[in-house]
Write a protein that holds these residues in place. Structure first.
Motif, PDB file in Angstrom:
ATOM      1  N   PRO A 223      -5.934  -0.078  -9.431  1.00 50.38           N
ATOM      2  CA  PRO A 223      -5.541   1.271  -9.858  1.00 50.38           C
ATOM      3  C   PRO A 223      -4.007   1.346 -10.000  1.00 50.38           C
ATOM      4  O   PRO A 223      -3.283   0.596  -9.325  1.00 50.38           O
ATOM      5  CB  PRO A 223      -6.016   2.157  -8.701  1.00 50.38           C
ATOM      6  CG  PRO A 223      -7.039   1.335  -7.968  1.00 50.38           C
ATOM      7  CD  PRO A 223      -6.658  -0.090  -8.156  1.00 50.38           C
ATOM      8  N   ALA A 224      -3.520   2.253 -10.830  1.00 44.35           N
ATOM      9  CA  ALA A 224      -2.079   2.303 -11.131  1.00 44.35           C
ATOM     10  C   ALA A 224      -1.228   2.516  -9.881  1.00 44.35           C
ATOM     11  O   ALA A 224      -0.099   2.047  -9.800  1.00 44.35           O
ATOM     12  CB  ALA A 224      -1.810   3.414 -12.143  1.00 44.35           C
ATOM     13  N   GLY A 225      -1.765   3.191  -8.873  1.00 48.75           N
ATOM     14  CA  GLY A 225      -0.980   3.471  -7.668  1.00 48.75           C
ATOM     15  C   GLY A 225      -1.073   2.398  -6.603  1.00 48.75           C
ATOM     16  O   GLY A 225      -0.546   2.558  -5.499  1.00 48.75           O
ATOM     17  N   CYS A 226      -1.709   1.286  -6.911  1.00 47.93           N
ATOM     18  CA  CYS A 226      -1.906   0.227  -5.899  1.00 47.93           C
ATOM     19  C   CYS A 226      -0.549  -0.341  -5.467  1.00 47.93           C
ATOM     20  O   CYS A 226       0.352  -0.561  -6.281  1.00 47.93           O
ATOM     21  CB  CYS A 226      -2.777  -0.885  -6.498  1.00 47.93           C
ATOM     22  SG  CYS A 226      -3.122  -2.218  -5.345  1.00 47.93           S
ATOM     23  N   LEU A 227      -0.406  -0.583  -4.172  1.00 45.56           N
ATOM     24  CA  LEU A 227       0.829  -1.163  -3.618  1.00 45.56           C
ATOM     25  C   LEU A 227       0.590  -2.629  -3.292  1.00 45.56           C
ATOM     26  O   LEU A 227      -0.408  -2.981  -2.653  1.00 45.56           O
ATOM     27  CB  LEU A 227       1.216  -0.410  -2.340  1.00 45.56           C
ATOM     28  CG  LEU A 227       2.405  -0.977  -1.548  1.00 45.56           C
ATOM     29  CD1 LEU A 227       3.712  -0.808  -2.316  1.00 45.56           C
ATOM     30  CD2 LEU A 227       2.506  -0.304  -0.171  1.00 45.56           C
ATOM     31  N   PHE A 228       1.521  -3.490  -3.718  1.00 48.76           N
ATOM     32  CA  PHE A 228       1.468  -4.917  -3.381  1.00 48.76           C
ATOM     33  C   PHE A 228       2.585  -5.202  -2.369  1.00 48.76           C
ATOM     34  O   PHE A 228       3.740  -4.839  -2.604  1.00 48.76           O
ATOM     35  CB  PHE A 228       1.668  -5.780  -4.625  1.00 48.76           C
ATOM     36  CG  PHE A 228       0.473  -5.792  -5.544  1.00 48.76           C
ATOM     37  CD1 PHE A 228       0.216  -4.724  -6.388  1.00 48.76           C
ATOM     38  CD2 PHE A 228      -0.415  -6.861  -5.549  1.00 48.76           C
ATOM     39  CE1 PHE A 228      -0.900  -4.716  -7.225  1.00 48.76           C
ATOM     40  CE2 PHE A 228      -1.529  -6.865  -6.376  1.00 48.76           C
ATOM     41  CZ  PHE A 228      -1.772  -5.793  -7.224  1.00 48.76           C
ATOM     42  N   VAL A 229       2.220  -5.823  -1.253  1.00 47.77           N
ATOM     43  CA  VAL A 229       3.220  -6.171  -0.229  1.00 47.77           C
ATOM     44  C   VAL A 229       3.141  -7.664   0.038  1.00 47.77           C
ATOM     45  O   VAL A 229       2.050  -8.206   0.254  1.00 47.77           O
ATOM     46  CB  VAL A 229       2.970  -5.411   1.091  1.00 47.77           C
ATOM     47  CG1 VAL A 229       4.021  -5.800   2.137  1.00 47.77           C
ATOM     48  CG2 VAL A 229       2.984  -3.906   0.877  1.00 47.77           C
ATOM     49  N   ASP A 230       4.285  -8.336   0.023  1.00 51.43           N
ATOM     50  CA  ASP A 230       4.354  -9.739   0.438  1.00 51.43           C
ATOM     51  C   ASP A 230       5.129  -9.773   1.747  1.00 51.43           C
ATOM     52  O   ASP A 230       6.240  -9.237   1.820  1.00 51.43           O
ATOM     53  CB  ASP A 230       5.084 -10.575  -0.629  1.00 51.43           C
ATOM     54  CG  ASP A 230       4.822 -12.064  -0.452  1.00 51.43           C
ATOM     55  OD1 ASP A 230       4.806 -12.524   0.709  1.00 51.43           O
ATOM     56  OD2 ASP A 230       4.621 -12.750  -1.467  1.00 51.43           O
TER      57      ASP A 230
END
Ligand code: ATR
Length: 282
Positions: A223-230
């Motif tokens: 979804p457009a609001g998805c957050l990716f964290v590394d």
């Protein structure tokens, strides 16, 4: 920034020593962060990186006791291995099954986990509402354990755990977490169906440190609001670059580093951590 003590800070017999055990450890920003905090508060403490091979974990923890270090952080790949060598564990470290901070209380080593707090703060800073949502975690090592605990506390409804070694993911999923954990192969990350309703995708693997290729991820299927964290910090990773190309929010592990470190600082020194000084040093 260089990890040196300013010339007006002299090491003496009264100096308290803390540090970090890991392999590799040279890339760590923790020494800069903690030494800046000690200097800012005028504390006669020093933080030293200690490269420790897997075969030396037991001896290294014994050395914390023998040399009278005030405590240590523990990083990749020893967060699970040190557990057995602590004298006691906090309930959180026991539940998570990983230790990233050891506190030396008069020769008794207490294993704790401040990564859970660090990751919870990362979610808070990003204003990510996870209640009732799906989160995807890549990797099944010590850092993944802390992330799973924080996701449960944040109210995630379900978690997908993708790891290179399936048995390690299955063992981790079998522990008691606050949300159901489904195990997947790394290849499943390339399947749009895996990520179609993901509110969060977290990379906890040390693949970038190994120099290994990162698996294919269907970034644009989220979804457009998805957050990716590394959880890695300090250098660009293929994982975050992929998320940014798909125009998704992407955060590195800087906030987690800061907040796990601030809590460790307080556990060792009993003082409130100077967050802005530490943020500046990172
Ligand atoms: P940490 O304490 O930082 O979690 P760790 O316990 O050594 O470190 O775990 C490292 C994680 O990175 C593991 O999930 C590992 O996968 P395996 O369980 O299969 O070993 C993952 N990892 C390391 N290098 C990787 C690579 N090149 N590709 C994919 N996953 C990798």
């Amino acid at each position: 920034m260089v990890n040196v003590l300013s010339s007006d800070r002299l090491i003496s017999g009264a100096t308290r020593v803390v540090g970090i055990l890991g392999d590799p450890v040279a890339h760590s920003r923790s020494p800069a962060m903690h030494n800046a905090a000690f200097a800012a508060l005028g504390l006669d403490w020093v933080y030293v990186p200690f490269p420790v091979a897997a075969t030396d974990v037991s001896a290294a923890v014994a050395a914390v006791r023998a040399l009278g270090l005030a405590g240590v952080n523990v990083t990749v790949p020893h967060k699970q291995a040190v557990l057995a060598h602590c004298d006691a564990l906090t309930p959180l470290a026991r539940r998570v099954g990983a230790v990233n901070t050891i506190v030396n209380r008069g020769g008794r080593l207490l294993g704790d986990n401040t990564d859970v707090h660090g990751f919870a703060q990362t979610l808070r800073a990003a204003r990510l509402r996870l209640r009732g949502r799906h989160a995807v975690v890549i990797g099944a090592g010590g850092a993944a354990r802390a992330v799973l605990a924080a996701l449960g506390a944040a109210g995630a409804a379900r978690i997908t755990l993708a790891n290179r070694t399936a048995a390690r993911a299955r063992a981790l999923a079998a522990r008691r977490w606050c949300a159901p954990v489904r195990v997947a192969a790394l290849a499943a990350l390339a399947d749009p169906a895996t990520l179609a309703d993901a509110a969060l995708v977290v990379n906890t693997t040390s693949a970038a440190l190994d120099g290994g290729d990162f698996p294919a991820v269907a970034y644009a299927a989220t979804p457009a609001g998805c957050l990716f964290v590394d959880l890695l910090y300090g250098h660009p990773t293929a994982f975050l670059a992929g998320a940014r190309r798909a125009r998704r929010r992407a955060e590195d592990g800087g906030a987690m580093l800061l907040h796990q470190g601030a809590r460790a600082f307080t556990l060792w020194t009993g003082r409130r951590a100077p967050l802005e000084v530490m943020r500046g040093a990172v």
